[in-house]
Scaffold this motif. Structure first.
Motif, PDB file in Angstrom:
ATOM      1  N   LEU A   3      49.702 -26.578  -2.671  1.00  0.00           N
ATOM      2  CA  LEU A   3      50.662 -27.461  -2.435  1.00  0.00           C
ATOM      3  C   LEU A   3      51.235 -27.678  -1.129  1.00  0.00           C
ATOM      4  CD1 LEU A   3      53.258 -27.315  -5.334  1.00  0.00           C
ATOM      5  CD2 LEU A   3      51.590 -29.238  -4.745  1.00  0.00           C
ATOM      6  N   GLY A   4      50.444 -28.390  -0.526  1.00  0.00           N
ATOM      7  CA  GLY A   4      50.944 -28.706   1.087  1.00  0.00           C
ATOM      8  C   GLY A   4      50.887 -27.304   1.872  1.00  0.00           C
ATOM      9  N   GLU A   5      50.924 -27.500   3.250  1.00  0.00           N
ATOM     10  CA  GLU A   5      50.772 -26.171   3.928  1.00  0.00           C
ATOM     11  C   GLU A   5      52.144 -25.634   3.903  1.00  0.00           C
ATOM     12  OE1 GLU A   5      47.208 -25.086   5.183  1.00  0.00           O
ATOM     13  OE2 GLU A   5      47.730 -25.704   3.100  1.00  0.00           O
ATOM     14  N   ALA A   6      52.137 -24.345   4.340  1.00  0.00           N
ATOM     15  CA  ALA A   6      53.539 -23.606   4.442  1.00  0.00           C
ATOM     16  C   ALA A   6      53.720 -24.021   5.816  1.00  0.00           C
ATOM     17  CB  ALA A   6      53.382 -21.937   4.666  1.00  0.00           C
TER      18      ALA A   6
ATOM     19  N   THR C  27      57.878 -28.092 -10.529  1.00  0.00           N
ATOM     20  CA  THR C  27      58.521 -26.774  -9.883  1.00  0.00           C
ATOM     21  C   THR C  27      59.969 -26.932  -9.817  1.00  0.00           C
ATOM     22  OG1 THR C  27      58.912 -27.931  -7.803  1.00  0.00           O
ATOM     23  CG2 THR C  27      56.857 -27.306  -8.239  1.00  0.00           C
ATOM     24  N   GLU C  28      60.603 -25.718  -9.544  1.00  0.00           N
ATOM     25  CA  GLU C  28      61.971 -25.424  -9.684  1.00  0.00           C
ATOM     26  C   GLU C  28      62.806 -26.536  -8.905  1.00  0.00           C
ATOM     27  OE1 GLU C  28      63.055 -21.453  -8.397  1.00  0.00           O
ATOM     28  OE2 GLU C  28      61.811 -20.534  -9.978  1.00  0.00           O
ATOM     29  N   GLU C  29      62.019 -26.969  -7.787  1.00  0.00           N
ATOM     30  CA  GLU C  29      62.889 -27.931  -6.929  1.00  0.00           C
ATOM     31  C   GLU C  29      62.834 -29.503  -7.314  1.00  0.00           C
ATOM     32  OE1 GLU C  29      61.275 -26.473  -2.921  1.00  0.00           O
ATOM     33  OE2 GLU C  29      61.532 -25.022  -4.632  1.00  0.00           O
ATOM     34  N   GLY C  30      61.903 -29.483  -8.435  1.00  0.00           N
ATOM     35  CA  GLY C  30      61.701 -30.859  -8.964  1.00  0.00           C
ATOM     36  C   GLY C  30      60.271 -31.271  -9.189  1.00  0.00           C
ATOM     37  N   VAL C  31      59.771 -32.516  -9.422  1.00  0.00           N
ATOM     38  CA  VAL C  31      58.631 -32.702 -10.131  1.00  0.00           C
ATOM     39  C   VAL C  31      57.789 -33.387  -8.613  1.00  0.00           C
ATOM     40  CG1 VAL C  31      56.894 -34.375 -11.320  1.00  0.00           C
ATOM     41  CG2 VAL C  31      59.099 -33.279 -12.269  1.00  0.00           C
ATOM     42  N   VAL C  32      56.471 -32.741  -8.434  1.00  0.00           N
ATOM     43  CA  VAL C  32      55.803 -33.049  -7.190  1.00  0.00           C
ATOM     44  C   VAL C  32      54.519 -33.977  -7.673  1.00  0.00           C
ATOM     45  CG1 VAL C  32      54.387 -32.410  -5.212  1.00  0.00           C
ATOM     46  CG2 VAL C  32      56.569 -31.105  -6.009  1.00  0.00           C
ATOM     47  N   LEU C  68      40.755 -28.179 -15.241  1.00  0.00           N
ATOM     48  CA  LEU C  68      40.995 -26.750 -14.757  1.00  0.00           C
ATOM     49  C   LEU C  68      42.358 -26.636 -14.401  1.00  0.00           C
ATOM     50  CD1 LEU C  68      37.901 -25.655 -12.739  1.00  0.00           C
ATOM     51  CD2 LEU C  68      38.778 -24.423 -14.731  1.00  0.00           C
ATOM     52  N   LEU C  69      43.581 -27.664 -14.570  1.00  0.00           N
ATOM     53  CA  LEU C  69      44.723 -27.433 -14.074  1.00  0.00           C
ATOM     54  C   LEU C  69      45.564 -26.332 -15.043  1.00  0.00           C
ATOM     55  CD1 LEU C  69      45.628 -31.074 -13.721  1.00  0.00           C
ATOM     56  CD2 LEU C  69      45.147 -29.360 -11.831  1.00  0.00           C
ATOM     57  N   ARG C  70      46.261 -25.860 -14.376  1.00  0.00           N
ATOM     58  CA  ARG C  70      47.194 -24.790 -15.124  1.00  0.00           C
ATOM     59  C   ARG C  70      48.605 -25.060 -14.825  1.00  0.00           C
ATOM     60  NH1 ARG C  70      45.128 -20.430 -17.401  1.00  0.00           N
ATOM     61  NH2 ARG C  70      43.390 -21.507 -17.984  1.00  0.00           N
ATOM     62  N   PRO C  71      49.580 -24.758 -15.491  1.00  0.00           N
ATOM     63  CA  PRO C  71      51.016 -24.894 -15.320  1.00  0.00           C
ATOM     64  C   PRO C  71      50.983 -24.181 -13.798  1.00  0.00           C
ATOM     65  CG  PRO C  71      50.606 -23.935 -17.571  1.00  0.00           C
ATOM     66  CD  PRO C  71      49.226 -24.083 -16.651  1.00  0.00           C
ATOM     67  N   PRO C  72      51.982 -25.016 -13.091  1.00  0.00           N
ATOM     68  CA  PRO C  72      52.898 -25.725 -13.470  1.00  0.00           C
ATOM     69  C   PRO C  72      52.308 -27.317 -13.145  1.00  0.00           C
ATOM     70  CG  PRO C  72      53.350 -25.079 -11.050  1.00  0.00           C
ATOM     71  CD  PRO C  72      52.060 -24.156 -11.610  1.00  0.00           C
ATOM     72  N   ALA C  73      50.893 -27.546 -12.807  1.00  0.00           N
ATOM     73  CA  ALA C  73      50.157 -28.666 -12.990  1.00  0.00           C
ATOM     74  C   ALA C  73      50.067 -29.178 -13.942  1.00  0.00           C
ATOM     75  CB  ALA C  73      48.841 -28.440 -11.991  1.00  0.00           C
ATOM     76  N   ARG C  74      50.159 -30.425 -14.331  1.00  0.00           N
ATOM     77  CA  ARG C  74      49.956 -31.069 -15.587  1.00  0.00           C
ATOM     78  C   ARG C  74      49.286 -32.552 -15.302  1.00  0.00           C
ATOM     79  NH1 ARG C  74      55.859 -32.650 -17.304  1.00  0.00           N
ATOM     80  NH2 ARG C  74      55.645 -34.274 -16.247  1.00  0.00           N
ATOM     81  N   ILE C  75      48.852 -32.971 -16.158  1.00  0.00           N
ATOM     82  CA  ILE C  75      48.393 -34.586 -15.910  1.00  0.00           C
ATOM     83  C   ILE C  75      49.387 -35.332 -16.687  1.00  0.00           C
ATOM     84  CG2 ILE C  75      46.546 -36.276 -16.812  1.00  0.00           C
ATOM     85  CD1 ILE C  75      44.365 -34.281 -16.474  1.00  0.00           C
TER      86      ILE C  75
END
Lengths: 293, 328, 334
Positions: A3-6, C27-32, C68-75
């Motif tokens: 998810l993006g680079e650090a 994610t905790e900070e929001g949906v990416v 192959l996506l696993r949480p937290p990723a989802r379609i």
């Protein structure tokens, strides 16, 4: 899957410094551990304040728990509750000081062996590996058995001198990975000496590992001290949880069905040590999570 | 042939060096602790006649105060299997008494290790696989708690509950009190019945470490890249969990297991005492009570030899498990 | 506007088709929004490359395509059709039987993708035995052939990964991916961490095998110039979405999107006259709070008012397409 680079690499120190006030230091389990330890510490410190009887005063023997003797009496008629409360002192003092002694040795050896490369650090670690193989409790028995008398000071020295081996290994491997980080190279460029780099740069960064290990060493020290007392390697006139169990065993408390003599001291050892286990694992968990980012 | 001569020589050398270190500590420590063995012997009067004292003094070269001389003699006797003479059971040699006790301790430690190994690893594997599920939380929670429980107290509680209160198992000893008239089958059944409680107490206290270590290693492996590919190529969960994940996670756990042997032996020493189980631990305890110094020293060496031998065995097994270990 | 040819049935020769695909990370900070509105198709025997910087969503796309996506990723939305069957929403079990049989993936950093304690041949055999009945001896024998096919020696079947070089391990994983003769092979950054010569050799091998077996290849990389030499068609991703697509030749001759041009400039060309090496200024967009307009606008030298306000649609021109306001306005053409 990335998810993006650090972002630009943050020093571990800065990462650890983030996060709220004192509540952020530990998780729920960690604080639970602290509370347990604090309760026992208060109990040890103020033992004389709230203990109903002197731990050596005698009453009728083999009394089961009652309003007069909350935890009953032993075969000499001594009050078990008072003994348990006073016994916390031995665990606290010996476990704590032996743990600290081990912690200091383990940290020093781990730092030196991890940071310095060369023959001596190699020899040092080989020695640690050798010592790890030898059963420590058996070695302590030898030393203790041949000492004319084993007081608390001797127990602290014996346990402290032989309990740092795991810790040294753990800290060494952490220091070895720390050594490769940018800030160490920077410190070298700036011209800090090896000693300064180890103590001022690396040590603060491995502090969580040191603390977690220290806590585990204290746990082990508490348990080992109890074992030594149980084996009769200790001063029998000092009231401790281990010596209480030793007496309970030799004087057949089990055959008398005197559970009130057997259960409380063991439960106290286990609970006290459990507090340290909780604390140590929490520190370690948080450190690992922060490292993962 | 998987082993090179060099690898064997290195491992063997390490084992011998450890033994030498243990033997030297065994020689030096009593002397450094201020106990002159001859005086110690004299102080434990009543146990031995003056003639005995003289005989022992002569045999162990104690009349010559030169430590170098004593050390040489000590090592010489050691390599000939001579651990000295017991004060308490004079004139029985220490080695005879301890060799009689050794099988009990070995049986105890070995069965406890195998069981706690199996239980701890299974729970660690499952816990990591279902991280955060109730199995995992329960396993880790109980492991933390057991980690903090003293060996001997747990043993006492087991005796109290299952032998004294419930009477399901004998209170102590390794064999039925009279073995005459027993069929071999009854003899074995008796030995097992006597062994269950001591083994259980050792298993309970040593499983925690295996569980936590295995769980940690599993979690590391599960995050590795190759697990992703193994999953992608369609392996069933069972095969993923054991053939791919656990197979790798086992390796560091195996090393941990061997290093924990010393601890289990320490645990066995106190457990034997609680159960009056006639192994090295009980012999040590009795020796401490009766100031039988040669016996204490001999017991320590015997335990050291057992642990070193187990480690050497592990060193020989490990390369068979981990193909990355080059045997050169 | 989501897909150029939305609603039509599978065209002749198409094996894989992705339509209107959105992938989120919760994610905790929001949906990416890691991938949004992605659409493309793959014909049998075709090699299509997907290029973009790290974090543009190309790896997420590869995983989504392979289920192959696993949480937290989802379609969140969209279709992934393989031979007409939609893979989105299939159970783990159903997906497990399709994956490798019909679509296989060579994951990122393939050198670390083999278990260190099992023989290479056994790991390939495991893939076969998980899908088809047979004995291990047979599977191993087949693995020998596969290894030979990808340019290794038959005896490497008994090797452990640590005994092989990075390039050989990469080949072994490719052999594993081809074990069941899939219709689609997804290669996720297959040659990162390998040197240029080995890279070229491995991609050459893949092209040869494609010619021989006719599978389609989805090749994902951050290295656009590498794609130019290898693939038939190229898709360029930025900020989770498609910004340009076209034939390799077309993109090489006439890149339409400013980002594509920047990518071409950011690598030293292997052939041709472009001598200037430019890094792309600025950082990839924060997908937690994507910009309102064109995702590339903050870094784009040509960005104007319209670019910042509204997201440009993908405009199709022949077999090429680009999502850029400036290109449509004619200013993008250099």
């Amino acid at each position: 899957m990335r998810l993006g680079e650090a972002g630009p690499e943050m020093s571990p120190e800065a990462r650890l410094a983030r996060g709220g006030g004192w509540r952020g230091w530990l998780g729920r389990k960690g604080w639970a551990g602290v509370v347990i330890i604090a309760c026992f510490a208060l109990m040890a410190f103020f033992a004389h304040e709230f203990v109903p009887y002197s731990p050596t005063a005698t009453f009728p023997a083999w009394q089961p728990p009652s309003a007069v003797h909350w935890l009953g009496t032993d075969d000499y008629g001594q009050d078990i509750f008072s003994q348990v409360v006073y016994g916390s002192r031995a665990s606290l003092v010996v476990g704590g000081l032996a743990g600290l002694l081990s912690g200091v040795i383990g940290t020093a050896v781990g730092l030196v062996a991890g940071y310095l490369r060369g023959l001596w650090s190699e020899v040092l670690m080989r020695f640690v590996d050798l010592m790890l193989v030898i059963p420590a409790l058996a070695l302590m028995i030898i030393i203790g058995a041949f000492l004319p008398s084993v007081g608390q000071g001797a127990q602290i020295l014996i346990i402290g001198a032989l309990s740092w081996l795991w810790m040294a290994r753990s800290i060494r491997s952490q220091v070895m990975s720390e050594r490769e980080r940018g800030y160490v190279a920077a410190a070298r460029v700036v011209g800090l000496s090896d000693g300064e780099i180890m103590v001022r740069e690396i040590l603060p960064n491995v502090m969580p590992i040191v603390i977690a290990n220290l806590v585990m060493v204290i746990t082990a020290a508490i348990l080992v001290q109890a074992s030594l007392n149980f084996l009769g390697i200790g001063n029998p006139s000092t009231v401790s949880w281990g010596s209480m169990l030793s007496l309970a065993f030799t004087d057949d408390a089990i055959l008398q069905g005197a559970w009130w003599w057997v259960v409380p001291p063991g439960l106290c050892i286990a609970l006290f040590a459990y507090g340290f286990v909780l604390l140590g694992n929490d520190v370690l968990d948080r450190y690992a999570r922060k490292r993962e980012g | 042939m998987r082993y090179s001569a060099r690898y064997l020589a290195k491992r063997l050398g390490f084992a011998l060096l450890t033994l030498y270190l243990a033997a030297t500590a065994d020689f030096l420590l009593p002397r450094l602790m201020g106990g002159n063995p001859a005086q110690a012997l004299a102080s434990s009067t009543g146990l031995a006649s003056p003639a005995t004292v003289a005989a022992i003094t002569k045999e162990f070269g104690l009349s010559n105060p030169n430590w170098g001389y004593q050390y040489g003699l000590y090592l010489w006797q050691l390599v000939h299997g001579n651990l000295g003479i017991s004060y308490e059971y004079y004139p029985s040699p220490v080695s005879t008494i301890l060799l009689r006790a050794l099988p009990y301790t070995v049986a105890l430690v070995l069965s406890a290790t195998v069981i706690s190994f199996a239980v701890g690893w299974s729970l660690g594997i499952i816990g990591a696989w279902r991280r955060g599920a109730w199995v995992d939380q329960l396993g880790v929670g109980v492991a933390f708690w057991l980690y903090a429980v003293p060996y001997f107290w747990l043993a006492m509680m087991l005796v109290f509950l299952f032998a004294f209160l419930l009477g399901w198992f004998p209170m102590g000893h390794a064999l039925p009190s009279s073995i005459t008239g027993l069929t071999p089958w009854q003899w074995v059944a008796g030995a097992v019945r006597h062994g269950i409680l001591p083994v259980t107490s050792l298993v309970l206290t040593s499983t925690a470490g295996h569980l936590l270590l295995m769980r940690n290693n599993m979690l590391t492996v599960l995050a590795d890249d190759y697990m992703q590919l193994a999953r992608a190529k369609g392996l069933k969960p069972f095969s993923l969990m054991f053939r791919y994940a656990a197979r790798s996670a086992m390796l560091p756990s195996f090393t941990g297991l061997m290093l924990s042997l010393g601890n289990v032996v320490g645990g066995a020493v106190v457990t034997e005492i609680v159960f009056s189980y006639p192994g090295i631990g009980l012999a040590t305890y009795n020796a401490i009570l009766s100031h039988d110094y040669p016996m204490i020293q001999g017991a320590f060496l015997m335990l050291a030899v057992a642990v070193v031998a187990a480690n050497l065995l592990a060193d020989l097994i490990y390369p068979l498990l981990d193909p990355r270990v080059t045997l050169h | 506007m989501a897909t150029p040819r939305a609603g039509e049935g599978l065209e002749r020769g198409e094996t894989l088709r992705v339509q209107g695909l959105d992938v989120d990370y919760v994610t905790e900070e929001g949906v990416v929004a890691a991938v949004r509105d992605m659409a493309f198709s793959l014909r049998a025997g075709e090699i299509v490359g997907i290029a973009g910087e790290s974090g543009c969503g190309k790896s997420t796309l590869a995983h989504a395509v392979c289920g192959l996506l696993r949480p937290p990723a989802r379609i969140r939305r969209g279709r992934v059709e393989l031979g007409g069957q939609d893979l989105v929403g299939l159970s783990e079990r159903a997906m497990r039987s399709i994956r490798w049989e019909r679509i296989a993936i060579v994951p990122q950093s393939a050198m670390n993708n083999l278990s260190p304690v099992l023989r290479v041949g056994d790991q390939i055999a495991d893939a076969m035995l998980a899908h088809r009945p047979g004995t291990r001896a047979e599977a191993r024998e087949k693995a020998r052939g596969l290894l030979q096919m990808v340019g290794m020696s038959r005896r490497h079947v008994a090797s452990y990964p640590h005994e092989l070089s990075g390039g050989m391990r990469q080949r072994a994983v490719i052999a594993m991916a081809l074990a069941l003769n899939p219709e689609v092979l997804v290669l996720d950054e297959p040659t990162t961490a390998l040197d240029v010569i080995v890279q070229a050799a491995i991609l050459g091998t893949i092209r040869d095998l494609r010619d021989q077996f006719g599978f389609a290849v989805l090749l994902i990389t951050h290295d656009l110039p590498l794609l130019l030499q290898t693939v038939d068609r190229i898709l360029v991703m930025y900020g989770g979405g498609l910004v340009e697509s076209g034939s390799a030749d077309g993109i090489w001759r006439r890149p339409r999107h400013p980002y594509t041009r920047a990518l071409l400039g950011a690598f030293p060309p292997l052939t041709g006259p472009r001598a200037r090496l430019e890094a792309i200024r600025g950082m990839p967009p924060n997908l937690l709070r994507p910009p309102a307009g064109c995702a590339f606008a903050p870094r784009c030298p040509l960005a104007g008012e319209a670019c910042r306000r509204q997201r440009p649609p993908l405009a199709v021109q022949g077999d090429a397409a680009a999502a850029c306001w400036r290109w449509e306005a004619g200013e993008g053409e250099g």
